[in-house]
Motif scaffolding. Structure first.
Motif, PDB file in Angstrom:
ATOM      1  N   SER A  96       0.827  -1.215   0.000  1.00 55.75           N
ATOM      2  CA  SER A  96       0.000   0.000   0.000  1.00 55.75           C
ATOM      3  C   SER A  96       0.858   1.261   0.000  1.00 55.75           C
ATOM      4  O   SER A  96       0.586   2.215  -0.738  1.00 55.75           O
ATOM      5  CB  SER A  96      -0.929  -0.011   1.216  1.00 55.75           C
ATOM      6  N   GLU A  97       1.903   1.279   0.810  1.00 57.52           N
ATOM      7  CA  GLU A  97       2.817   2.438   0.843  1.00 57.52           C
ATOM      8  C   GLU A  97       3.472   2.650  -0.517  1.00 57.52           C
ATOM      9  O   GLU A  97       3.599   3.779  -0.985  1.00 57.52           O
ATOM     10  CB  GLU A  97       3.893   2.232   1.908  1.00 57.52           C
ATOM     11  N   GLY A  98       3.885   1.581  -1.156  1.00 60.13           N
ATOM     12  CA  GLY A  98       4.520   1.680  -2.465  1.00 60.13           C
ATOM     13  C   GLY A  98       3.565   2.221  -3.520  1.00 60.13           C
ATOM     14  O   GLY A  98       3.943   3.048  -4.351  1.00 60.13           O
ATOM     15  N   ALA A  99       2.312   1.778  -3.486  1.00 58.74           N
ATOM     16  CA  ALA A  99       1.317   2.280  -4.442  1.00 58.74           C
ATOM     17  C   ALA A  99       1.073   3.769  -4.223  1.00 58.74           C
ATOM     18  O   ALA A  99       0.992   4.544  -5.170  1.00 58.74           O
ATOM     19  CB  ALA A  99       0.018   1.493  -4.307  1.00 58.74           C
ATOM     20  N   GLY A 100       0.985   4.179  -2.964  1.00 63.19           N
ATOM     21  CA  GLY A 100       0.794   5.596  -2.649  1.00 63.19           C
ATOM     22  C   GLY A 100       1.962   6.446  -3.111  1.00 63.19           C
ATOM     23  O   GLY A 100       1.782   7.529  -3.684  1.00 63.19           O
ATOM     24  N   ALA A 101       3.177   5.951  -2.905  1.00 64.63           N
ATOM     25  CA  ALA A 101       4.370   6.687  -3.326  1.00 64.63           C
ATOM     26  C   ALA A 101       4.422   6.817  -4.846  1.00 64.63           C
ATOM     27  O   ALA A 101       4.807   7.862  -5.376  1.00 64.63           O
ATOM     28  CB  ALA A 101       5.630   5.989  -2.805  1.00 64.63           C
ATOM     29  N   LEU A 161       1.832   6.941  -6.921  1.00 72.22           N
ATOM     30  CA  LEU A 161       0.858   7.963  -7.319  1.00 72.22           C
ATOM     31  C   LEU A 161       1.338   9.368  -6.973  1.00 72.22           C
ATOM     32  O   LEU A 161       1.142  10.304  -7.748  1.00 72.22           O
ATOM     33  CB  LEU A 161      -0.500   7.674  -6.675  1.00 72.22           C
ATOM     34  N   GLU A 162       1.985   9.528  -5.832  1.00 70.63           N
ATOM     35  CA  GLU A 162       2.544  10.842  -5.466  1.00 70.63           C
ATOM     36  C   GLU A 162       3.631  11.266  -6.452  1.00 70.63           C
ATOM     37  O   GLU A 162       3.713  12.431  -6.829  1.00 70.63           O
ATOM     38  CB  GLU A 162       3.119  10.801  -4.051  1.00 70.63           C
ATOM     39  N   ARG A 163       4.449  10.332  -6.864  1.00 67.92           N
ATOM     40  CA  ARG A 163       5.553  10.621  -7.789  1.00 67.92           C
ATOM     41  C   ARG A 163       5.047  11.171  -9.122  1.00 67.92           C
ATOM     42  O   ARG A 163       5.612  12.087  -9.692  1.00 67.92           O
ATOM     43  CB  ARG A 163       6.363   9.349  -8.013  1.00 67.92           C
ATOM     44  N   PHE A 164       3.957  10.605  -9.630  1.00 66.00           N
ATOM     45  CA  PHE A 164       3.444  11.025 -10.930  1.00 66.00           C
ATOM     46  C   PHE A 164       2.458  12.189 -10.835  1.00 66.00           C
ATOM     47  O   PHE A 164       2.154  12.805 -11.854  1.00 66.00           O
ATOM     48  CB  PHE A 164       2.783   9.850 -11.648  1.00 66.00           C
TER      49      PHE A 164
END
Length: 89
Positions: free
Chosen positions: A20-25, A27-30
């Protein structure tokens, strides 16, 4: 049930919280205008499913396409493979 495992092209991620943290990161990156959209319907049977998708800015060109393939055990994703299509040149 054991924690799920996600297989990415360059990484293996273990556990719901870390996935979940990786998916959030990602989305934040893009940024907020970046969208993942399904390509057709998900298909599957006998505990295996797949979904093709495309991603890019909401009003811009595609950046990446791929598929997610999931093994489902007791109604939950046990293992997930993220498959990226090669870039078109």
């Amino acid at each position: 049930m054991a924690e799920p495992i996600m297989y990415e092209p360059t990484n293996i991620v273990r556990g719901r919280a870390v996935i979940s943290e990786g998916a959030g990161a990602l989305l934040e990156r893009f940024g907020p205008a970046f969208r993942f959209q399904p390509e057709g319907d998900a298909v599957g049977h006998h505990g295996l499913g797949s979904l093709s998708w495309k991603a890019g800015p909401a009003d811009g060109p595609l950046v990446v396409t791929g598929s997610d393939v999931a093994e489902v055990v007791d109604g939950r994703v046990a293992r997930l493979w993220v498959l990226l299509n090669p870039a078109k040149t």
